[in-house]
Design a protein around this motif. Structure first.
Motif, PDB file in Angstrom:
ATOM      1  N   LEU A 177       7.054   6.181   9.134  1.00 21.32           N
ATOM      2  CA  LEU A 177       6.578   4.970   8.322  1.00 21.32           C
ATOM      3  C   LEU A 177       7.260   4.766   7.118  1.00 21.32           C
ATOM      4  CD1 LEU A 177       2.794   4.994   9.225  1.00 21.32           C
ATOM      5  CD2 LEU A 177       4.505   3.213   9.884  1.00 21.32           C
ATOM      6  N   LEU A 178       7.825   6.136   6.493  1.00 21.19           N
ATOM      7  CA  LEU A 178       8.505   5.951   5.391  1.00 21.19           C
ATOM      8  C   LEU A 178       9.917   4.931   5.424  1.00 21.19           C
ATOM      9  CD1 LEU A 178       8.606   9.710   4.178  1.00 21.19           C
ATOM     10  CD2 LEU A 178       7.293   7.893   3.186  1.00 21.19           C
ATOM     11  N   THR A 179      10.210   4.900   6.519  1.00 19.54           N
ATOM     12  CA  THR A 179      11.592   3.995   6.876  1.00 19.54           C
ATOM     13  C   THR A 179      11.018   2.571   7.115  1.00 19.54           C
ATOM     14  OG1 THR A 179      11.635   4.634   8.967  1.00 19.54           O
ATOM     15  CG2 THR A 179      12.599   6.141   7.441  1.00 19.54           C
ATOM     16  N   VAL A 180      10.039   2.246   7.506  1.00 18.63           N
ATOM     17  CA  VAL A 180       9.545   0.768   7.668  1.00 18.63           C
ATOM     18  C   VAL A 180       9.631   0.074   6.640  1.00 18.63           C
ATOM     19  CG1 VAL A 180       7.826  -0.556   8.835  1.00 18.63           C
ATOM     20  CG2 VAL A 180       8.427   1.552   9.879  1.00 18.63           C
ATOM     21  N   PRO A 181      10.378  -0.967   6.693  1.00 13.73           N
ATOM     22  CA  PRO A 181      10.864  -1.814   5.680  1.00 13.73           C
ATOM     23  C   PRO A 181       9.269  -2.404   4.790  1.00 13.73           C
ATOM     24  CG  PRO A 181      11.993  -2.820   7.485  1.00 13.73           C
ATOM     25  CD  PRO A 181      11.184  -1.849   7.824  1.00 13.73           C
ATOM     26  N   LEU A 182       8.529  -3.014   5.366  1.00 13.63           N
ATOM     27  CA  LEU A 182       7.458  -3.763   4.503  1.00 13.63           C
ATOM     28  C   LEU A 182       6.375  -2.760   4.286  1.00 13.63           C
ATOM     29  CD1 LEU A 182       7.056  -7.288   5.958  1.00 13.63           C
ATOM     30  CD2 LEU A 182       7.931  -6.667   3.734  1.00 13.63           C
ATOM     31  N   LEU A 183       6.062  -1.515   5.335  1.00 13.60           N
ATOM     32  CA  LEU A 183       5.165  -0.652   5.163  1.00 13.60           C
ATOM     33  C   LEU A 183       5.559   0.555   4.641  1.00 13.60           C
ATOM     34  CD1 LEU A 183       3.556  -1.276   8.378  1.00 13.60           C
ATOM     35  CD2 LEU A 183       2.791  -2.138   6.341  1.00 13.60           C
ATOM     36  N   GLY A 184       6.785   0.591   4.655  1.00 14.29           N
ATOM     37  CA  GLY A 184       7.489   2.099   4.140  1.00 14.29           C
ATOM     38  C   GLY A 184       7.470   2.378   2.789  1.00 14.29           C
ATOM     39  N   ILE A 212       6.634   5.620  -0.224  1.00 16.71           N
ATOM     40  CA  ILE A 212       5.416   6.675  -0.552  1.00 16.71           C
ATOM     41  C   ILE A 212       4.414   5.779  -1.044  1.00 16.71           C
ATOM     42  CG2 ILE A 212       5.144   8.498  -2.012  1.00 16.71           C
ATOM     43  CD1 ILE A 212       8.237   9.148  -1.674  1.00 16.71           C
ATOM     44  N   GLY A 213       3.350   6.386  -0.793  1.00 16.66           N
ATOM     45  CA  GLY A 213       1.863   5.856  -1.459  1.00 16.66           C
ATOM     46  C   GLY A 213       1.033   5.518  -0.218  1.00 16.66           C
ATOM     47  N   ARG A 214       0.028   4.757  -0.622  1.00 18.66           N
ATOM     48  CA  ARG A 214      -1.205   4.482   0.018  1.00 18.66           C
ATOM     49  C   ARG A 214      -0.891   3.689   1.395  1.00 18.66           C
ATOM     50  NH1 ARG A 214      -3.947   3.769  -5.126  1.00 18.66           N
ATOM     51  NH2 ARG A 214      -4.964   5.703  -5.802  1.00 18.66           N
ATOM     52  N   THR A 215      -0.114   2.644   1.269  1.00 21.59           N
ATOM     53  CA  THR A 215       0.001   1.608   2.355  1.00 21.59           C
ATOM     54  C   THR A 215       0.564   2.334   3.339  1.00 21.59           C
ATOM     55  OG1 THR A 215       0.484   0.011   0.604  1.00 21.59           O
ATOM     56  CG2 THR A 215       1.171  -0.490   2.968  1.00 21.59           C
ATOM     57  N   PRO A 216       1.541   3.225   3.803  1.00 21.34           N
ATOM     58  CA  PRO A 216       1.995   3.828   4.775  1.00 21.34           C
ATOM     59  C   PRO A 216       0.840   4.882   5.232  1.00 21.34           C
ATOM     60  CG  PRO A 216       3.428   4.598   3.098  1.00 21.34           C
ATOM     61  CD  PRO A 216       2.629   3.441   2.545  1.00 21.34           C
ATOM     62  N   ALA A 217       0.231   5.636   4.486  1.00 22.22           N
ATOM     63  CA  ALA A 217      -0.881   6.448   4.831  1.00 22.22           C
ATOM     64  C   ALA A 217      -2.031   5.417   5.494  1.00 22.22           C
ATOM     65  CB  ALA A 217      -1.480   7.047   3.347  1.00 22.22           C
ATOM     66  N   ALA A 224      -1.598  13.055   4.435  1.00 20.56           N
ATOM     67  CA  ALA A 224      -1.195  11.846   3.693  1.00 20.56           C
ATOM     68  C   ALA A 224      -0.549  12.293   2.278  1.00 20.56           C
ATOM     69  CB  ALA A 224      -2.108  10.846   3.648  1.00 20.56           C
ATOM     70  N   ALA A 225      -1.102  13.585   1.723  1.00 23.18           N
ATOM     71  CA  ALA A 225      -0.474  13.808   0.487  1.00 23.18           C
ATOM     72  C   ALA A 225       0.946  14.165   0.549  1.00 23.18           C
ATOM     73  CB  ALA A 225      -1.174  15.281   0.053  1.00 23.18           C
ATOM     74  N   ALA A 226       1.270  14.449   1.524  1.00 22.17           N
ATOM     75  CA  ALA A 226       2.794  14.769   1.743  1.00 22.17           C
ATOM     76  C   ALA A 226       3.568  13.487   1.337  1.00 22.17           C
ATOM     77  CB  ALA A 226       3.005  15.147   3.018  1.00 22.17           C
TER      78      ALA A 226
END
Length: 161
Positions: free
Chosen positions: A70-77, A79-84, A156-158
């Motif tokens: 998910l770090l690489t997905v454009p709109l969701l990628g 760091i932070g709460r959204t990908p988590a 998710a802290a990672a």
């Protein structure tokens, strides 16, 4: 042994609150997706196998891998709460969906027919007969999803969540 400082207690409480908010948001989102999807699948049984297979496939991906993906997905990628929240929602889909489908499958057809015989519409049979009888199984799926998310949310802290 000295007691922890008040600053440490504040930090623990803050992080615990963030953890619970992540889990709560993901469970709420998963329920908003799973409930209509489960009701739709219940009326169209041929879709059950592909949808559950997809949810099973998502469930088998290791949590760290899905966070990394998910770090690489454009709109969701990033760091932070959204990908988590997205990752936690994906992990919660299968238990909730299975709980809904199993609960609705366990409702005896005679009770559905009795509701129709009393003049209830299809929607009324769903809300007044099927869902109340399926609620214990649905809640069991919700509980399993919550337990899974509490454990996975620590990873998710990672990614800075």
């Amino acid at each position: 042994m000295p007691l922890p400082s008040p600053d440490l207690w504040r930090a623990i409480l803050l992080r615990s609150g963030e953890h619970l908010l992540l889990v709560g948001a993901a469970i709420a989102l998963a329920l908003l997706i799973s409930l209509p999807l489960g009701l739709w699948i219940q009326r169209r049984p041929r879709w059950a196998a592909p949808v559950l297979s997809l949810a099973n496939g998502i469930q088998t991906i290791p949590s760290l891998a899905i966070f990394g993906l998910l770090l690489t997905v454009p709109l969701l990628g990033g760091i932070g709460r959204t990908p988590a929240i997205v990752a936690l929602t994906l992990y919660a889909l299968l238990p909730i969906l299975r709980g809904i489908l199993t609960g609705l499958d366990q409702v005896p057809n005679g009770l559905r027919e009795a509701g129709r015989a009393l003049g209830l519409s299809g929607r009324q049979v769903l809300w007044r007969v099927e869902l109340p009888l399926a609620l214990p199984t649905l809640m069991a799926g919700l509980r399993v999803a919550t337990v899974i998310n509490v454990g996975v949310a620590t990873v998710a802290a990672a990614i800075g969540a």
